[in-house]
Design an enzyme around this catalytic site. Structure first.
Site, PDB file in Angstrom:
ATOM      1  N   LYS A  55       0.868  -1.171   0.000  1.00 20.94           N
ATOM      2  CA  LYS A  55       0.000   0.000   0.000  1.00 20.94           C
ATOM      3  C   LYS A  55       0.906   1.222   0.000  1.00 20.94           C
ATOM      4  O   LYS A  55       1.947   1.239   0.662  1.00 20.94           O
ATOM      5  CB  LYS A  55      -0.864  -0.010   1.270  1.00 20.94           C
ATOM      6  CG  LYS A  55      -1.706   1.236   1.509  1.00 20.94           C
ATOM      7  CD  LYS A  55      -2.907   1.237   0.602  1.00 20.94           C
ATOM      8  CE  LYS A  55      -3.840   2.407   0.911  1.00 20.94           C
ATOM      9  NZ  LYS A  55      -4.693   2.104   2.084  1.00 20.94           N
ATOM     10  N   LEU A  56       0.529   2.251  -0.727  1.00 20.71           N
ATOM     11  CA  LEU A  56       1.246   3.516  -0.643  1.00 20.71           C
ATOM     12  C   LEU A  56       0.321   4.663  -1.010  1.00 20.71           C
ATOM     13  O   LEU A  56      -0.764   4.468  -1.557  1.00 20.71           O
ATOM     14  CB  LEU A  56       2.516   3.527  -1.504  1.00 20.71           C
ATOM     15  CG  LEU A  56       2.495   3.167  -2.985  1.00 20.71           C
ATOM     16  CD1 LEU A  56       1.653   4.090  -3.824  1.00 20.71           C
ATOM     17  CD2 LEU A  56       3.930   3.165  -3.532  1.00 20.71           C
ATOM     18  N   SER A  57       0.744   5.866  -0.686  1.00 21.58           N
ATOM     19  CA  SER A  57       0.017   7.065  -1.070  1.00 21.58           C
ATOM     20  C   SER A  57       0.270   7.367  -2.540  1.00 21.58           C
ATOM     21  O   SER A  57       1.371   7.131  -3.048  1.00 21.58           O
ATOM     22  CB  SER A  57       0.485   8.253  -0.225  1.00 21.58           C
ATOM     23  OG  SER A  57       0.296   8.019   1.145  1.00 21.58           O
ATOM     24  N   THR A 116      -0.707  11.443   0.328  1.00 22.55           N
ATOM     25  CA  THR A 116      -1.567  12.139  -0.620  1.00 22.55           C
ATOM     26  C   THR A 116      -2.233  13.329   0.047  1.00 22.55           C
ATOM     27  O   THR A 116      -2.534  14.334  -0.611  1.00 22.55           O
ATOM     28  CB  THR A 116      -2.616  11.177  -1.198  1.00 22.55           C
ATOM     29  OG1 THR A 116      -1.937  10.069  -1.793  1.00 22.55           O
ATOM     30  CG2 THR A 116      -3.472  11.858  -2.253  1.00 22.55           C
ATOM     31  N   ALA A 117      -2.461  13.249   1.345  1.00 21.68           N
ATOM     32  CA  ALA A 117      -3.028  14.392   2.070  1.00 21.68           C
ATOM     33  C   ALA A 117      -2.133  15.617   1.897  1.00 21.68           C
ATOM     34  O   ALA A 117      -2.617  16.732   1.626  1.00 21.68           O
ATOM     35  CB  ALA A 117      -3.176  14.047   3.554  1.00 21.68           C
ATOM     36  N   HIS A 155      -7.697   9.138   7.933  1.00 20.97           N
ATOM     37  CA  HIS A 155      -8.130   7.901   8.597  1.00 20.97           C
ATOM     38  C   HIS A 155      -9.240   8.163   9.615  1.00 20.97           C
ATOM     39  O   HIS A 155     -10.100   9.013   9.407  1.00 20.97           O
ATOM     40  CB  HIS A 155      -6.933   7.198   9.247  1.00 20.97           C
ATOM     41  CG  HIS A 155      -5.857   6.797   8.295  1.00 20.97           C
ATOM     42  ND1 HIS A 155      -6.117   6.359   7.008  1.00 20.97           N
ATOM     43  CD2 HIS A 155      -4.502   6.770   8.423  1.00 20.97           C
ATOM     44  CE1 HIS A 155      -4.985   6.077   6.411  1.00 20.97           C
ATOM     45  NE2 HIS A 155      -3.988   6.315   7.242  1.00 20.97           N
TER      46      HIS A 155
END
Length: 282
Positions: A55-57, A116-117, A155
């Protein structure tokens, strides 16, 4: 064949991967050695190319597309799911009236440079440059303790900040939707380009089957989710899953890919990245 797999202990990820790692589906001869890390740790591992599947941004994908290809399955995209910029003060109107120099003075707690935020924050507020990297779960306390002036939350904190008398300044997801009309792309699942093409496609197929199994058996993963969600209330866990796991998690499709391509287009136009990565997808 054993592959290394990294994802977060957050409910959306444990919901997605439960069937895969516990072999509730036919894994076609693949085994997985699992690493649980927060998203920014996973981003850093991806920068170093440490894991076979991770998983990654999407922010990180801009810098790792030479090492990893994005799967069609497992991504987190959606409407109304974006990060929130919050404050200890209920001063939304005052914030909008600040000058460029005043923006630069504000201390902003972010959940990691390559999230990504933070990508979206740079697109929406390029003058908020005084950033402090923090573990996402510590940002609310940072505001309460006056360590920062603004907090960028992701989250489950989307569901808890009001309980601590904190206030929303901007919904960056709503900003993105107004700007582009697209779903907001948050994170995806990538596979190492070092693996054979056939293995990459198998991983893509298995992740999709794992998501489909989770949707078909929504309570089957509950014990696994609770094990890693720590003290999170079950109602919050279910909200978390409902928010981040949807049809885009089964298959990006044309709309999902368009949203991701749009994210990189705007990041380049704002000077956050210098080049738009090519050949992103498996």
């Amino acid at each position: 064949m054993k592959l290394t797999l990294g994802f977060s202990p957050c409910p959306n990820d444990t919901f997605i991967f439960d069937a895969l790692i516990h072999q509730k589906i036919d894994t076609e001869g693949l085994e997985f050695e699992v690493f649980f890390d927060d998203v920014e740790t996973l981003n850093q591992k991806a920068m170093r190319g440490e894991l076979d599947v991770s998983k990654l941004s999407f922010h990180t994908l801009a810098f790792t597309a030479d090492k990893y290809a994005l799967l069609d399955a497992g991504s987190a995209l959606g409407f109304g799911v974006g990060p929130l910029l919050i404050s200890k003060k209920n001063n939304e109107n005052d914030f909008a009236a600040l000058t460029k120099d005043e923006y630069k003075q504000l201390r902003v707690g972010i959940p990691g440079r390559y999230t990504t935020a933070n990508f979206l924050l740079g697109i929406a507020y390029p003058d908020l440059t005084n950033k402090k990297e923090m573990v996402f779960s510590e940002i609310e306390n940072g505001l309460l303790n006056d360590e920062i002036d603004l907090g960028l939350i992701i989250h489950e904190n989307r569901f808890t900040y009001q309980d601590k008398n904190l206030h929303k300044i901007t919904d960056l997801g709503a900003y993105w939707e107004k700007l582009t009309g697209c779903a907001i792309p948050l994170g995806g699942i990538v596979v190492s380009r070092k693996l054979d093409r056939a293995v990459q496609l198998k991983v893509n197929r298995l992740v999709r089957q794992s998501v489909e199994y989770a949707f078909a058996h929504p309570d089957a993963s509950l014990d696994f989710i609770k094990e890693h969600a720590q003290t999170m209330q079950e109602s919050v866990m279910r909200k978390h899953i409902d928010l981040y796991v949807n049809n885009y998690s089964i298959d990006l499709g044309e709309e999902g890919r368009k949203a991701i391509d749009m994210l990189f287009y705007w990041a380049k136009s704002r000077g956050i990245i210098t080049e738009i990565p090519e050949h992103l997808y498996v």
